[in-house]
Enzyme design. Structure first.
Site, PDB file in Angstrom:
ATOM      1  N   GLU A  35       0.852  -1.331  -0.293  1.00  0.00           N
ATOM      2  CA  GLU A  35       0.005   0.128   0.072  1.00  0.00           C
ATOM      3  C   GLU A  35       0.908   1.254  -0.146  1.00  0.00           C
ATOM      4  O   GLU A  35       1.652   1.733   0.560  1.00  0.00           O
ATOM      5  CB  GLU A  35      -0.670  -0.208   1.007  1.00  0.00           C
ATOM      6  CG  GLU A  35      -1.577   1.315   1.741  1.00  0.00           C
ATOM      7  CD  GLU A  35      -2.978   1.679   0.287  1.00  0.00           C
ATOM      8  OE1 GLU A  35      -3.832   0.580  -0.178  1.00  0.00           O
ATOM      9  OE2 GLU A  35      -2.039   2.760   0.254  1.00  0.00           O
ATOM     10  N   THR A  43      -9.698   4.541  -0.259  1.00  0.00           N
ATOM     11  CA  THR A  43     -10.473   4.816  -0.069  1.00  0.00           C
ATOM     12  C   THR A  43     -11.577   4.901   1.052  1.00  0.00           C
ATOM     13  O   THR A  43     -11.771   5.884   1.446  1.00  0.00           O
ATOM     14  CB  THR A  43     -11.253   5.700  -1.360  1.00  0.00           C
ATOM     15  OG1 THR A  43      -9.952   6.091  -2.252  1.00  0.00           O
ATOM     16  CG2 THR A  43     -12.009   6.936  -1.898  1.00  0.00           C
ATOM     17  N   ALA A 182     -25.264  14.762  -9.250  1.00  0.00           N
ATOM     18  CA  ALA A 182     -25.858  14.041  -8.585  1.00  0.00           C
ATOM     19  C   ALA A 182     -26.331  12.227  -8.408  1.00  0.00           C
ATOM     20  O   ALA A 182     -27.417  12.027  -8.763  1.00  0.00           O
ATOM     21  CB  ALA A 182     -27.486  14.521  -8.870  1.00  0.00           C
ATOM     22  N   GLY A 183     -25.348  12.491  -8.378  1.00  0.00           N
ATOM     23  CA  GLY A 183     -24.928  10.742  -7.962  1.00  0.00           C
ATOM     24  C   GLY A 183     -24.778  10.304  -6.506  1.00  0.00           C
ATOM     25  O   GLY A 183     -24.930  11.331  -5.929  1.00  0.00           O
ATOM     26  N   GLY A 186     -22.099  13.280  -4.362  1.00  0.00           N
ATOM     27  CA  GLY A 186     -22.928  14.538  -4.936  1.00  0.00           C
ATOM     28  C   GLY A 186     -24.275  14.598  -4.127  1.00  0.00           C
ATOM     29  O   GLY A 186     -24.536  15.597  -2.950  1.00  0.00           O
ATOM     30  N   VAL A 238     -21.753  22.531 -16.463  1.00  0.00           N
ATOM     31  CA  VAL A 238     -20.895  23.402 -15.891  1.00  0.00           C
ATOM     32  C   VAL A 238     -20.095  23.886 -16.587  1.00  0.00           C
ATOM     33  O   VAL A 238     -18.913  23.263 -18.013  1.00  0.00           O
ATOM     34  CB  VAL A 238     -20.234  22.999 -14.527  1.00  0.00           C
ATOM     35  CG1 VAL A 238     -18.724  24.088 -14.239  1.00  0.00           C
ATOM     36  CG2 VAL A 238     -21.756  23.097 -13.330  1.00  0.00           C
ATOM     37  N   HIS A 446     -43.469  -7.627  13.428  1.00  0.00           N
ATOM     38  CA  HIS A 446     -44.387  -6.754  14.002  1.00  0.00           C
ATOM     39  C   HIS A 446     -43.958  -6.153  15.142  1.00  0.00           C
ATOM     40  O   HIS A 446     -43.584  -6.886  16.376  1.00  0.00           O
ATOM     41  CB  HIS A 446     -45.732  -7.351  13.613  1.00  0.00           C
ATOM     42  CG  HIS A 446     -46.857  -6.040  14.209  1.00  0.00           C
ATOM     43  ND1 HIS A 446     -46.812  -5.039  13.238  1.00  0.00           N
ATOM     44  CD2 HIS A 446     -47.451  -5.231  15.210  1.00  0.00           C
ATOM     45  CE1 HIS A 446     -47.248  -4.408  13.516  1.00  0.00           C
ATOM     46  NE2 HIS A 446     -47.939  -4.681  14.533  1.00  0.00           N
TER      47      HIS A 446
HETATM   48  P1  NAI Z   1     -21.417   8.835  -9.934  1.00  0.00           P
HETATM   49  O1  NAI Z   1     -21.090   8.958 -10.939  1.00  0.00           O
HETATM   50  O2  NAI Z   1     -22.383   8.168  -8.341  1.00  0.00           O
HETATM   51  O3  NAI Z   1     -22.189  10.323 -10.245  1.00  0.00           O
HETATM   52  C1  NAI Z   1     -22.416  11.121 -11.343  1.00  0.00           C
HETATM   53  C2  NAI Z   1     -23.114  11.777 -11.366  1.00  0.00           C
HETATM   54  O4  NAI Z   1     -22.505  13.237 -12.121  1.00  0.00           O
HETATM   55  C3  NAI Z   1     -24.214  11.659 -12.441  1.00  0.00           C
HETATM   56  O5  NAI Z   1     -25.495  11.916 -12.304  1.00  0.00           O
HETATM   57  C4  NAI Z   1     -23.942  11.700 -13.290  1.00  0.00           C
HETATM   58  O6  NAI Z   1     -25.077  12.395 -14.614  1.00  0.00           O
HETATM   59  C5  NAI Z   1     -23.019  13.394 -13.696  1.00  0.00           C
HETATM   60  N1  NAI Z   1     -22.414  14.115 -13.747  1.00  0.00           N
HETATM   61  C6  NAI Z   1     -21.101  14.091 -15.310  1.00  0.00           C
HETATM   62  N2  NAI Z   1     -20.936  14.960 -15.849  1.00  0.00           N
HETATM   63  C7  NAI Z   1     -20.918  16.030 -15.386  1.00  0.00           C
HETATM   64  C8  NAI Z   1     -20.657  17.279 -15.880  1.00  0.00           C
HETATM   65  N3  NAI Z   1     -20.107  17.536 -16.636  1.00  0.00           N
HETATM   66  N4  NAI Z   1     -22.445  17.873 -14.823  1.00  0.00           N
HETATM   67  C9  NAI Z   1     -22.776  17.770 -14.692  1.00  0.00           C
HETATM   68  N5  NAI Z   1     -23.101  17.067 -13.559  1.00  0.00           N
HETATM   69  C10 NAI Z   1     -22.585  15.460 -14.321  1.00  0.00           C
HETATM   70  O7  NAI Z   1     -20.435   9.005  -9.491  1.00  0.00           O
HETATM   71  P2  NAI Z   1     -19.931   9.710  -8.061  1.00  0.00           P
HETATM   72  O8  NAI Z   1     -21.281  10.417  -7.000  1.00  0.00           O
HETATM   73  O9  NAI Z   1     -18.853  10.558  -7.836  1.00  0.00           O
HETATM   74  O10 NAI Z   1     -19.252   8.580  -6.904  1.00  0.00           O
HETATM   75  C11 NAI Z   1     -18.282   7.923  -7.372  1.00  0.00           C
HETATM   76  C12 NAI Z   1     -18.293   6.530  -7.027  1.00  0.00           C
HETATM   77  O11 NAI Z   1     -18.014   6.324  -5.697  1.00  0.00           O
HETATM   78  C13 NAI Z   1     -19.327   5.576  -7.479  1.00  0.00           C
HETATM   79  O12 NAI Z   1     -19.295   4.830  -8.745  1.00  0.00           O
HETATM   80  C14 NAI Z   1     -20.228   5.295  -6.555  1.00  0.00           C
HETATM   81  O13 NAI Z   1     -20.325   3.889  -6.553  1.00  0.00           O
HETATM   82  C15 NAI Z   1     -19.392   5.123  -5.352  1.00  0.00           C
HETATM   83  N6  NAI Z   1     -19.955   5.642  -4.604  1.00  0.00           N
HETATM   84  C16 NAI Z   1     -20.317   5.126  -3.594  1.00  0.00           C
HETATM   85  C17 NAI Z   1     -21.307   5.027  -2.292  1.00  0.00           C
HETATM   86  C18 NAI Z   1     -21.976   4.256  -1.699  1.00  0.00           C
HETATM   87  O14 NAI Z   1     -22.176   3.232  -1.533  1.00  0.00           O
HETATM   88  N7  NAI Z   1     -23.168   5.059  -0.494  1.00  0.00           N
HETATM   89  C19 NAI Z   1     -21.271   7.071  -1.843  1.00  0.00           C
HETATM   90  C20 NAI Z   1     -19.894   7.631  -2.784  1.00  0.00           C
HETATM   91  C21 NAI Z   1     -19.394   7.008  -2.983  1.00  0.00           C
END
Ligand code: NAI
Length: 467
Positions: A35, A43, A182-183, A186, A238, A446
């Site tokens: 590592e 991460t 909005a993933g 976000g 953006v 329940h």
């Molecule tokens: P994501 O793939 O979930 O979401 C990225 C978002 O950004 C999408 O909605 C996409 O349409 C949007 N996007 C892409 N380019 C853009 C632009 N130029 N302008 C505006 N919107 C844009 O990726 P995120 O949220 O960065 O997470 C990364 C990874 O980390 C994911 O694959 C997720 O699986 C993992 N993760 C998992 C979590 C959990 O299991 N609870 C928590 C945080 C992350």
């Protein structure tokens, strides 16, 4: 494999790598895990899943103390945020868990090597670090994870313009925050800072949140987050970010075309996805094949194009989720040891830890429609669940999708309180190839939120009791 120093060398000590190393050692293989960062856990433990959950939990408690408790007859006054203490709690959790991983490696006789690993031959790895050395191993497992994807024109400085790493450690609550994407990240980090008092605006390229997830669930979450005063600009691109005296000025334009606008904020979070971390590993020199999206190509045994070199987790195809990497870590170790490790990629759950949570497993309605599969839908709202009413967590619903002919469960999608825990039942049923009737005829305690899963399964055959 005895001519090598180790039977297995795992590169990366995230949830995929350290789990693979422990399992390999359990199976009697001489194992090392290298590592590059001083702390283990990758991460997820250091700057991802775990610290974000600490902040999500504490910020939700804060929001409850301010608004919800009074509705339940508990009067609290003088509720104040101590951001430094909140961050200290988060750091303490991370510290304990990362040290815990070091202890687990030690207890399992895994040799921990610190430094940056680069493949110099199929079973040879050069490690640059405090004690540079070259190591040989019968099998090498690449588990180097992923890094934040950059957004052209929006240069990250981890102060004003941050990735998830910076968003987990802001020194103060920004008055105005923009979140690009909005993933998962976000919506989770936007929720944290919104609850703590920031005016959050989420800017998303697509015309929906959580792309890839069931759209009914995503639409419901979008509505609920707007009710929490998070603003959304969907279908927006953006185009640039300019540092101003006060903060950052973002330029954006509608994806469908139209006038460009600006948004002035104090902090910008860039959360537009992650990309596989394959740089500096010597993959090119060794001829390890990547796919069109920069991921390492593997077969069903996690073997790369070079014999003896395996890859798991975020560097290969599939959802970038810690638990997916862990399962692959177990499987690859068992395969290397001569067993038959396997991961059922059809039953990997996904959870978004907003309030309420979103949890999902299996196919979405959209995917089933596209594939022309006939299915039946059963829905049940938490508003009709007694426990949810007692706890005032009535937002959301459970949706069960079952094969119209066989009743086999094809997907379960939940938006609601503790959905991330509730989904486990659906994952288990699907892993066993079970039917909606199997869930419906299983006794559920329940009162419990789990009863909503049972009722949704009953609803598949039109016989839910409580709606
Ligand atoms: P994501 O793939 O979930 O979401 C990225 C978002 O950004 C999408 O909605 C996409 O349409 C949007 N996007 C892409 N380019 C853009 C632009 N130029 N302008 C505006 N919107 C844009 O990726 P995120 O949220 O960065 O997470 C990364 C990874 O980390 C994911 O694959 C997720 O699986 C993992 N993760 C998992 C979590 C959990 O299991 N609870 C928590 C945080 C992350």
């Amino acid at each position: 494999m005895s001519e090598h120093e180790f039977d297995v060398l795992v590169i990366g000590a995230g949830p995929g790598g350290y789990v693979a190393a422990i399992r390999a050692a359990q199976l009697g293989l001489r194992t090392a895990c290298v590592e590059r960062t001083p702390t283990l856990g990758g991460t997820c433990l250091n700057v991802g899943c775990i610290p974000s959950k600490a902040l999500l939990h504490t910020s939700e408690e804060y929001a409850h103390a301010k608004t919800k408790l009074a509705r339940h007859g508990v009067k609290v006054s003088g509720v104040e945020l101590d951001l430094d203490a909140m961050m200290a709690h988060k750091d303490k959790v991370v510290g304990a868990l990362t040290k815990g991983v070091a202890g687990l490696l030690e207890n399992n006789d895994v040799t921990h090597l610190q430094g940056h690993a680069r493949l110099t031959g199929p079973g040879t790895v050069a490690i640059e670090g405090p004690e540079p050395r070259t190591v040989t191993a019968g099998a090498v497992v690449i588990a180097t994870g992923s890094v934040s994807a950059p957004l052209p024109g929006v240069d990250v400085d981890e102060e004003r313009i941050v990735t998830s790493t910076g968003a987990l450690a802001l020194p103060e609550v920004p008055a105005r925050m923009a979140v690009i994407g909005a993933g998962y990240i976000g919506l989770e980090m936007g929720s944290v800072w919104s609850r703590l008092g920031a005016k959050v605006t989420v800017i998303e390229f697509l015309d929906r949140v959580l792309p890839g997830m069931d759209s009914e669930v995503a639409t419901q979450l979008h509505r609920l987050l707007r009710r929490q005063k998070i603003a959304f600009k969907l279908g927006s691109k953006v185009t640039g970010a300019e540092r101003t005296n006060e903060g950052v000025r973002l330029s954006m334009e509608p994806v469908a075309g139209g006038d460009s606008t600006t948004l002035d904020v104090d902090v910008v979070l860039v959360a537009v996805g992650r990309r596989p971390n394959t740089e500096g590993l010597g993959l090119d020199d060794l001829g390890i094949a990547l796919d069109g999206q920069g991921r390492i190509e593997v077969n069903e045994r996690f073997e790369t194009s070079v014999p003896g070199v395996y890859a798991i987790g975020d560097v290969i195809a599939g959802p970038m989720l810690a638990h997916k990497a862990e399962e692959e870590g177990i499987a690859v170790a068992e395969i290397i040891a001569g067993g038959s490790g396997h991961v059922n990629h059809a039953t990997i759950p996904g959870v978004v830890y907003t309030a309420p949570e979103v949890a999902t497993v299996g196919q979405t309605e959209e995917a089933l429609d596209d594939a022309g599969v006939e299915y039946t839908v059963g829905r049940f709202p938490f508003a009709a669940n007694g426990r949810a009413r007692a706890m005032s967590v009535t937002d959301g619903f459970v949706k069960v999708l079952a094969d119209a002919e066989t009743d086999r469960v094809l997907g379960v999608h939940i938006v609601g309180h503790d959905a991330g825990t509730l989904i486990a039942e659906a994952v288990t049923i699907m892993e066993f190839g079970g039917s909606a009737e199997d869930i419906a005829r299983t006794c559920h305690a329940h009162p419990s939120l789990n009863e909503a899963v049972k009722e949704a399964a009953l609803a598949v055959a039109g016989r839910a009791i409580h709606v």
